[in-house]
Design a protein around this motif. Structure first.
Motif, PDB file in Angstrom:
ATOM      1  N   TYR A  94      -6.203  14.343   5.292  1.00  0.00           N
ATOM      2  CA  TYR A  94      -5.114  14.320   4.327  1.00  0.00           C
ATOM      3  C   TYR A  94      -4.243  15.537   4.552  1.00  0.00           C
ATOM      4  N   ARG A 144       1.880  14.132   2.460  1.00  0.00           N
ATOM      5  CA  ARG A 144       2.250  12.740   2.213  1.00  0.00           C
ATOM      6  C   ARG A 144       1.582  11.762   3.176  1.00  0.00           C
ATOM      7  N   CYS A 191       1.044   6.469   4.618  1.00  0.00           N
ATOM      8  CA  CYS A 191       2.119   7.295   4.099  1.00  0.00           C
ATOM      9  C   CYS A 191       2.267   7.064   2.598  1.00  0.00           C
ATOM     10  N   LYS A 192       2.417   8.134   1.836  1.00  0.00           N
ATOM     11  CA  LYS A 192       2.622   8.011   0.394  1.00  0.00           C
ATOM     12  C   LYS A 192       4.077   7.640   0.147  1.00  0.00           C
ATOM     13  N   ARG A 193       4.287   6.520  -0.532  1.00  0.00           N
ATOM     14  CA  ARG A 193       5.629   6.030  -0.809  1.00  0.00           C
ATOM     15  C   ARG A 193       5.887   5.985  -2.301  1.00  0.00           C
ATOM     16  N   CYS A 246       8.025   9.806   5.169  1.00  0.00           N
ATOM     17  CA  CYS A 246       7.037  10.420   6.068  1.00  0.00           C
ATOM     18  C   CYS A 246       7.694  10.754   7.400  1.00  0.00           C
TER      19      CYS A 246
END
Length: 99
Positions: free
Chosen positions: A30, A33, A44-46, A98
């Motif tokens: 981790y 993002r 990917c954190k969206r 990202c």
């Protein structure tokens, strides 16, 4: 004695402001993002689109109210808010941040 107490007070105020070294272990899975899932794929954190939904609904309601000039104007406000919310949510969800 007074100087000693003032020096002690100043030292106690500055010690919390000194940056500390972080000893957290970075396993590589981790990093902000982006993270690696259990199959080894990078994820990917969206955004989930909530901000765009709210802003789009507010803007759409104002535009719908301005366009519908006859009668109560509630119909234009409601339709404009619904259309603006859908468009704003789609725009907010389509941005991937990202790199």
């Amino acid at each position: 004695m007074r100087r000693t107490m003032l020096a002690l007070a100043a030292a106690t105020l500055t010690i919390p402001a000194v940056p500390t070294v972080s000893f957290a272990h970075n396993s590589g899975y981790y990093n902000g993002r982006m993270w690696q899932d259990s199959q080894g794929r990078w994820r990917c954190k969206r955004s989930n689109g909530t901000t765009g939904l709210i802003v789009g609904a507010a803007g759409g309601a104002l535009i719908g109210r301005a366009i519908d000039t006859r009668g109560e104007r509630a119909t234009g406000t409601i339709i404009g808010a619904a259309a603006g919310a859908l468009i704003g949510r789609q725009i907010d969800r389509s941005r991937v941040r990202c790199r």
